[in-house]
Design a protein around this motif. Structure first.
Motif, PDB file in Angstrom:
ATOM      1  N   ASN A 149       0.822  -1.208   0.000  1.00  0.00           N
ATOM      2  CA  ASN A 149       0.000   0.000   0.000  1.00  0.00           C
ATOM      3  C   ASN A 149       0.855   1.257   0.000  1.00  0.00           C
ATOM      4  O   ASN A 149       0.614   2.211  -0.744  1.00  0.00           O
ATOM      5  CB  ASN A 149      -0.933   0.008   1.212  1.00  0.00           C
ATOM      6  CG  ASN A 149      -2.270  -0.659   0.933  1.00  0.00           C
ATOM      7  OD1 ASN A 149      -2.908  -0.395  -0.071  1.00  0.00           O
ATOM      8  ND2 ASN A 149      -2.689  -1.546   1.818  1.00  0.00           N
ATOM      9  N   GLY A 276      -6.598   1.658   3.366  1.00  0.00           N
ATOM     10  CA  GLY A 276      -6.040   0.317   3.226  1.00  0.00           C
ATOM     11  C   GLY A 276      -4.783   0.139   4.049  1.00  0.00           C
ATOM     12  O   GLY A 276      -4.563  -0.925   4.656  1.00  0.00           O
ATOM     13  N   SER A 280      -4.318  -2.516   7.135  1.00  0.00           N
ATOM     14  CA  SER A 280      -3.303  -3.566   7.084  1.00  0.00           C
ATOM     15  C   SER A 280      -2.399  -3.537   8.312  1.00  0.00           C
ATOM     16  O   SER A 280      -1.911  -4.572   8.758  1.00  0.00           O
ATOM     17  CB  SER A 280      -2.482  -3.442   5.799  1.00  0.00           C
ATOM     18  OG  SER A 280      -1.831  -2.187   5.728  1.00  0.00           O
ATOM     19  N   ASP A 299     -15.713  -6.298   5.301  1.00  0.00           N
ATOM     20  CA  ASP A 299     -15.230  -5.979   3.960  1.00  0.00           C
ATOM     21  C   ASP A 299     -16.348  -6.078   2.935  1.00  0.00           C
ATOM     22  O   ASP A 299     -16.443  -5.253   2.024  1.00  0.00           O
ATOM     23  CB  ASP A 299     -14.097  -6.918   3.556  1.00  0.00           C
ATOM     24  CG  ASP A 299     -13.725  -6.713   2.088  1.00  0.00           C
ATOM     25  OD1 ASP A 299     -13.318  -5.596   1.735  1.00  0.00           O
ATOM     26  OD2 ASP A 299     -13.889  -7.650   1.297  1.00  0.00           O
ATOM     27  N   GLY A 327     -11.487   0.710   0.822  1.00  0.00           N
ATOM     28  CA  GLY A 327     -10.047   0.486   0.761  1.00  0.00           C
ATOM     29  C   GLY A 327      -9.545  -0.274   1.971  1.00  0.00           C
ATOM     30  O   GLY A 327      -8.713  -1.183   1.854  1.00  0.00           O
ATOM     31  N   SER A 330     -10.787  -3.919   1.710  1.00  0.00           N
ATOM     32  CA  SER A 330     -10.076  -4.672   0.681  1.00  0.00           C
ATOM     33  C   SER A 330      -8.738  -5.186   1.201  1.00  0.00           C
ATOM     34  O   SER A 330      -8.361  -6.337   0.942  1.00  0.00           O
ATOM     35  CB  SER A 330      -9.861  -3.775  -0.547  1.00  0.00           C
ATOM     36  OG  SER A 330      -9.122  -4.455  -1.530  1.00  0.00           O
ATOM     37  N   SER A 331      -8.012  -4.348   1.941  1.00  0.00           N
ATOM     38  CA  SER A 331      -6.741  -4.794   2.512  1.00  0.00           C
ATOM     39  C   SER A 331      -6.956  -5.935   3.497  1.00  0.00           C
ATOM     40  O   SER A 331      -6.218  -6.928   3.501  1.00  0.00           O
ATOM     41  CB  SER A 331      -6.032  -3.629   3.209  1.00  0.00           C
ATOM     42  OG  SER A 331      -5.467  -2.750   2.268  1.00  0.00           O
TER      43      SER A 331
END
Length: 424
Positions: A149, A276, A280, A299, A327, A330-331
């Motif tokens: 990212n 993201g 993460s 998510d 975002g 998605s991560s």
């Protein structure tokens, strides 16, 4: 008493460093190649062809990439591919400086970089289990995801833009150098477990056996219920994402309804990448706090929020908020689904399983984006987003009962056997 984090080790740190350097090079290359096409007076179709060339490799070469990764030493493969990428960008730089650069040469470079990406991405996810024990894999995947990212989405494009402001050759040359720097990290790795023996030459494998080995990843994926179903859900959600990524710019950028400038749209995408990145970094404490199942359901909710604001003609803050949540989700999904796939797959097949999963889940994106464009042309922009929202809600409604009856947390931790079946 709280357990201390498990050390990921020197080998993972080498892989991590190499991933960061290579992804910074990726982010710069993806930004600068279309600019090079413009610099050689390519038409709009030519510029679009560069982007298509960069993404063509997954549906065409993905299965072969998985087969190659499973048959060769991954340390040697990562080293070789990064050297080749450095040479390709170095050649582009030299051609630009000598006024020999042309659109066909850029397209060839884009295809080669796309093929290299299939090999590197497959090798990366397949190498983590060889350098990190199961208890540390979720944290390792989170660290890799955060690095991608930062390097690929946050740092790469603006850095390339800054260097390209002086000369495009400086941006391509820096990208080439970063691929070579990545080799230093790869060379730090020592694989903890030996890889399965394989003939040194692919030509030594009979054609019938080679075909069987190419589809072995598909066969395992389809027979492993959790991996199969997560792949299909990922593909369904990627249809929704394809609509958003293809058409969101039309809604938010002037003369679209929100009237943003291109720079403001860039800030919106940056905020999405920041979401993201934060997710993460926090995925491990979040997993311990709310659980794997709730995170993956979140998510699926984020996917709906990515398109619903446009479907309901919402303002910029709703659109931006949905993008940031999407975002982040998605991560989280990529980290957890990737960890589950690693833990439920035999190491000797992991490359082919990953590439098969990618072909299914990413293969829907080009056709979905094209269909979204047709819908927007014929019935209007909002109609495309309404349809995407309806699909997102349907996927969420189907995913929730699957997630609640499946022990996804055990799959993330790493089960003793190779299957965590969904409850009937």
């Amino acid at each position: 008493m709280r357990a201390l984090p498990v050390s990921l080790g020197r080998s993972f740190n080498g892989l991590w460093f190499g991933t960061g350097a290579a992804n910074l090079g990726d982010g710069m290359a993806l930004f600068v190649l279309p600019l090079l096409a413009i610099a050689v007076d390519a038409s709009a179709g030519g510029v679009a062809a560069v982007t298509a060339a960069l993404t063509l490799a997954w549906p065409v070469f993905g299965l072969h990439a998985g087969w190659i990764v499973d048959r060769v030493d991954r340390r040697a493969l990562l080293t070789t591919v990064n050297v080749v990428r450095g040479l390709v960008l170095g050649g582009v730089t030299a051609a630009f400086l000598t006024d020999a650069l042309s659109l066909p040469l850029i397209l060839v470079a884009a295809v080669l970089l796309g093929v290299a990406e299939t090999l590197v991405d497959t090798a990366l996810t397949s190498t983590i289990p060889l350098v990190v024990e199961p208890v540390g894999r979720s944290r390792a995947n989170a660290r890799i995801e955060a690095t991608i990212n930062v390097a690929n989405q946050l740092a790469g494009p603006p850095l390339a833009g800054l260097l390209a402001g002086a000369t495009l050759a400086l941006a391509t040359g820096a990208s080439a150098a970063l691929y070579l720097v990545a080799v230093a990290g790869v060379l730090m790795m020592t694989l903890r477990r030996p890889q399965p023996d394989a003939p040194a030459e692919a030509s030594a494998v009979p054609a019938g056996r080679r075909r069987g080995e190419l589809v072995a990843g598909f066969r395992f994926l389809w027979r492993q219920p959790v991996v199969r179903i997560l792949t299909l859900f990922t593909a369904a959600m990627n249809v929704v994402w394809a609509v958003a990524t293809a058409l969101l710019v039309v809604y938010v950028v002037e003369p679209g309804p929100l009237g943003l400038t291109a720079a403001q749209y860039g800030l919106l995408l940056t905020a999405m990448a920041v979401g993201g990145l934060i997710a993460s970094v926090l995925v491990e404490p979040l997993r311990r706090w709310v659980g794997t199942t709730r995170l993956m359901i979140a998510d699926a909710v984020g996917t709906v929020l990515f398109v619903a604001p446009v479907a309901f003609d919402a303002g910029i803050w709703a659109v931006a908020g949905g993008a940031v949540v999407a975002g982040a989700g998605s991560s989280i999904w990529r980290i957890l689904a990737g960890t589950i796939r690693q833990n439920l797959s035999p190491p000797e097949l992991l490359g082919r399983i990953y590439s098969a999963s990618r072909m299914i889940s990413w293969g829907v994106i080009p056709a979905s984006a094209a269909l979204a464009g047709v819908i927007a042309e014929v019935w209007g922009l909002r109609t495309a987003f309404v349809a995407a929202t309806a699909l997102g809600v349907a996927v969420l409604a189907a995913f929730v009962p699957f997630a609640l009856r499946t022990d996804l947390a055990a799959a993330v931790r790493g089960p003793a056997d190779d299957a965590v079946p969904a409850a009937s």
